[in-house]
Design a protein around this motif. Structure first.
Motif, PDB file in Angstrom:
ATOM      1  N   LYS A   1       0.852   0.624  10.329  1.00 48.56           N
ATOM      2  CA  LYS A   1       0.893   0.245   8.911  1.00 48.56           C
ATOM      3  C   LYS A   1      -0.484  -0.748   8.964  1.00 48.56           C
ATOM      4  CE  LYS A   1       3.433  -3.824   9.658  1.00 48.56           C
ATOM      5  NZ  LYS A   1       4.991  -4.263   9.702  1.00 48.56           N
ATOM      6  N   ILE A   2      -0.870  -0.943   7.487  1.00 48.92           N
ATOM      7  CA  ILE A   2      -2.007  -1.918   7.193  1.00 48.92           C
ATOM      8  C   ILE A   2      -1.587  -3.309   7.377  1.00 48.92           C
ATOM      9  CG2 ILE A   2      -3.811  -2.385   5.467  1.00 48.92           C
ATOM     10  CD1 ILE A   2      -3.486   0.326   4.214  1.00 48.92           C
TER      11      ILE A   2
ATOM     12  N   ASP B   1     -14.195  -1.095   3.776  1.00 49.58           N
ATOM     13  CA  ASP B   1     -12.771  -1.195   3.408  1.00 49.58           C
ATOM     14  C   ASP B   1     -12.029  -2.128   4.421  1.00 49.58           C
ATOM     15  OD1 ASP B   1     -12.901   0.221   5.679  1.00 49.58           O
ATOM     16  OD2 ASP B   1     -11.398   1.718   5.136  1.00 49.58           O
ATOM     17  N   ILE B   2     -10.834  -2.199   4.174  1.00 52.77           N
ATOM     18  CA  ILE B   2     -10.003  -3.196   4.906  1.00 52.77           C
ATOM     19  C   ILE B   2     -10.049  -2.813   6.630  1.00 52.77           C
ATOM     20  CG2 ILE B   2      -7.544  -1.860   4.702  1.00 52.77           C
ATOM     21  CD1 ILE B   2      -6.678  -4.912   4.701  1.00 52.77           C
ATOM     22  N   PHE B   3     -10.174  -1.292   6.828  1.00 49.33           N
ATOM     23  CA  PHE B   3     -10.184  -0.920   8.178  1.00 49.33           C
ATOM     24  C   PHE B   3     -11.693  -1.527   9.001  1.00 49.33           C
ATOM     25  CE2 PHE B   3     -11.242   1.793  11.857  1.00 49.33           C
ATOM     26  CZ  PHE B   3     -10.183   1.561  12.463  1.00 49.33           C
ATOM     27  N   HIS B   4     -12.683  -1.479   8.120  1.00 44.68           N
ATOM     28  CA  HIS B   4     -13.994  -2.078   8.694  1.00 44.68           C
ATOM     29  C   HIS B   4     -13.870  -3.577   8.733  1.00 44.68           C
ATOM     30  CE1 HIS B   4     -18.224  -2.799   8.934  1.00 44.68           C
ATOM     31  NE2 HIS B   4     -18.053  -3.567   8.074  1.00 44.68           N
ATOM     32  N   GLU B   5     -13.464  -4.302   7.967  1.00 41.22           N
ATOM     33  CA  GLU B   5     -13.348  -5.668   7.754  1.00 41.22           C
ATOM     34  C   GLU B   5     -12.467  -6.189   8.961  1.00 41.22           C
ATOM     35  OE1 GLU B   5     -15.597  -6.596   6.360  1.00 41.22           O
ATOM     36  OE2 GLU B   5     -15.980  -6.118   4.472  1.00 41.22           O
ATOM     37  N   ILE B   6     -11.066  -5.389   9.046  1.00 41.77           N
ATOM     38  CA  ILE B   6     -10.196  -6.195   9.857  1.00 41.77           C
ATOM     39  C   ILE B   6     -10.437  -5.554  11.236  1.00 41.77           C
ATOM     40  CG2 ILE B   6      -7.606  -6.110  10.571  1.00 41.77           C
ATOM     41  CD1 ILE B   6      -8.080  -7.911   8.180  1.00 41.77           C
ATOM     42  N   ALA B   7     -10.390  -4.150  11.426  1.00 37.92           N
ATOM     43  CA  ALA B   7     -10.671  -3.637  12.803  1.00 37.92           C
ATOM     44  C   ALA B   7     -12.170  -3.637  13.281  1.00 37.92           C
ATOM     45  CB  ALA B   7     -10.098  -2.216  13.014  1.00 37.92           C
TER      46      ALA B   7
ATOM     47  N   TRP C   1      -4.678   4.353   7.928  1.00 35.73           N
ATOM     48  CA  TRP C   1      -4.845   3.188   9.001  1.00 35.73           C
ATOM     49  C   TRP C   1      -4.673   3.567  10.268  1.00 35.73           C
ATOM     50  CZ3 TRP C   1      -6.972  -1.818   9.081  1.00 35.73           C
ATOM     51  CH2 TRP C   1      -6.543  -2.591  10.229  1.00 35.73           C
ATOM     52  N   GLN C   2      -3.258   4.277  10.441  1.00 35.16           N
ATOM     53  CA  GLN C   2      -2.629   4.741  11.499  1.00 35.16           C
ATOM     54  C   GLN C   2      -3.645   5.795  12.210  1.00 35.16           C
ATOM     55  OE1 GLN C   2       1.251   6.322  11.273  1.00 35.16           O
ATOM     56  NE2 GLN C   2       1.446   6.410  13.788  1.00 35.16           N
TER      57      GLN C   2
ATOM     58  N   TYR D   1       0.785  -1.041  -0.021  1.00 36.21           N
ATOM     59  CA  TYR D   1      -0.017  -0.152  -0.020  1.00 36.21           C
ATOM     60  C   TYR D   1       0.784   1.191  -0.124  1.00 36.21           C
ATOM     61  CZ  TYR D   1      -3.390  -3.312   1.750  1.00 36.21           C
ATOM     62  OH  TYR D   1      -4.541  -4.485   2.041  1.00 36.21           O
ATOM     63  N   PRO D   2       0.332   2.360  -0.481  1.00 32.13           N
ATOM     64  CA  PRO D   2       1.257   3.689  -0.520  1.00 32.13           C
ATOM     65  C   PRO D   2       1.426   4.121   0.923  1.00 32.13           C
ATOM     66  CG  PRO D   2      -0.557   3.623  -2.191  1.00 32.13           C
ATOM     67  CD  PRO D   2      -0.646   2.467  -1.521  1.00 32.13           C
ATOM     68  N   VAL D   3       2.552   4.908   1.104  1.00 26.63           N
ATOM     69  CA  VAL D   3       2.599   5.429   2.434  1.00 26.63           C
ATOM     70  C   VAL D   3       1.375   6.214   3.089  1.00 26.63           C
ATOM     71  CG1 VAL D   3       4.007   7.149   3.812  1.00 26.63           C
ATOM     72  CG2 VAL D   3       4.949   5.731   1.935  1.00 26.63           C
TER      73      VAL D   3
END
Ligand SMILES: [Fe+2]
Length: 267
Positions: free
Chosen positions: A61-62, A120-126, A29-30, A21-23
């Protein structure tokens, strides 16, 4: 899963399954996770916080899906499945039935910081993965997938309300004092995490017959939450309730009147 605006594209893994993922995306995410860490204590349910502890999500980081899978496999036998931003309902149910949790590997833009319709990945993971370490929550997801796979299109619309008012926007507790959040739709939204327990929304005792008949909108902050007595009750619903019978009863009786805030076109 299915939204009207399709502005996001998932980043694809390399041959080793590693996603770059780009910075700027790691920075989002952070910011999201740091924000949530400040508001989760006293708001998220204990089982979620325990799962979060087990996952040890990185804050700078993600995370990579393989790291999440290690914890899920060891606790409930679940794993994630990397998917594009949008997948069909059939594929979604199939994955859940096979204890795979779909994760679209993209992260929200800053303008969608508080809520996005495309998960998004934040929703699914966190939002969801901490509770996927809990057997009752995991079993409930699997049962939902199995039922959805066999359901007709019309039955799926009713089933979706059960998912919405539990896995996405569920609260748990037996009194206003011990009311906590377990829904991943809330726990991945900085604004809704505060709002959900703030006393403004309407809190209803969880009842599957009512849940299945309650209209919702994906583009609004929720005016109504259903409060389950205990996370373990998800296990009872998954294993001891004839969910499809409840769906058929709800289909016969029809929907409740939508909450007035859902009719207002202005946000
Ligand atoms: Fe979700």
């Amino acid at each position: 899963m299915n939204g009207d605006k399709h502005i996001y594209t998932a980043r694809l893994p390399d041959e080793q399954g590693f996603i770059t993922y780009p910075v700027e995306e790691h920075a989002i995410w952070q910011e999201l996770i740091t924000n949530q860490q400040a508001v989760l204590p006293g708001r998220a349910c204990t089982e979620y916080l325990q799962g979060l502890e087990a996952l040890q999500l990185p804050t700078t980081k993600i995370p990579q899906l393989a790291d999440i899978d290690q914890v899920l496999l060891a606790t409930t036998g679940w794993r994630t499945a990397q998917v594009p931003a949008l997948i069909s309902f059939g594929r979604f149910f199939e994955l859940l039935a096979n204890r795979s949790f779909p994760v679209a590997t993209f992260i929200r833009r800053r303008e969608d910081f508080d809520y996005i319709q495309e998960p998004d990945i934040f929703h699914e993971i966190a939002g969801h993965c901490p509770l996927l370490t809990h057997p009752a929550f995991a079993t409930f997801n699997q049962t939902y997938g199995e039922l959805g796979l066999k359901a007709t299109k019309e039955e799926r619309v009713f089933l979706a309300r059960l998912y919405w008012f539990t896995i996405e926007f569920g609260l748990v507790g037996t009194s206003a004092e011990n009311r906590r959040i377990y829904g991943g739709g809330i726990l991945s939204s900085p604004a809704e995490t505060i709002y959900a327990l703030g006393g403004e929304p309407e809190y209803r005792e969880f009842n599957i017959a009512d849940v299945l008949r309650t209209p919702y909108r994906i583009d609004r902050i929720q005016p109504i939450y259903y409060v389950l007595d205990h996370i373990d009750s998800l296990f009872k619903i998954a294993k001891e309730t004839d969910i499809m019978k409840e769906v058929h009863t709800a289909m016969e009786k029809g929907l409740f009147e939508p909450h007035p805030s859902l009719l207002n076109e202005k946000q």
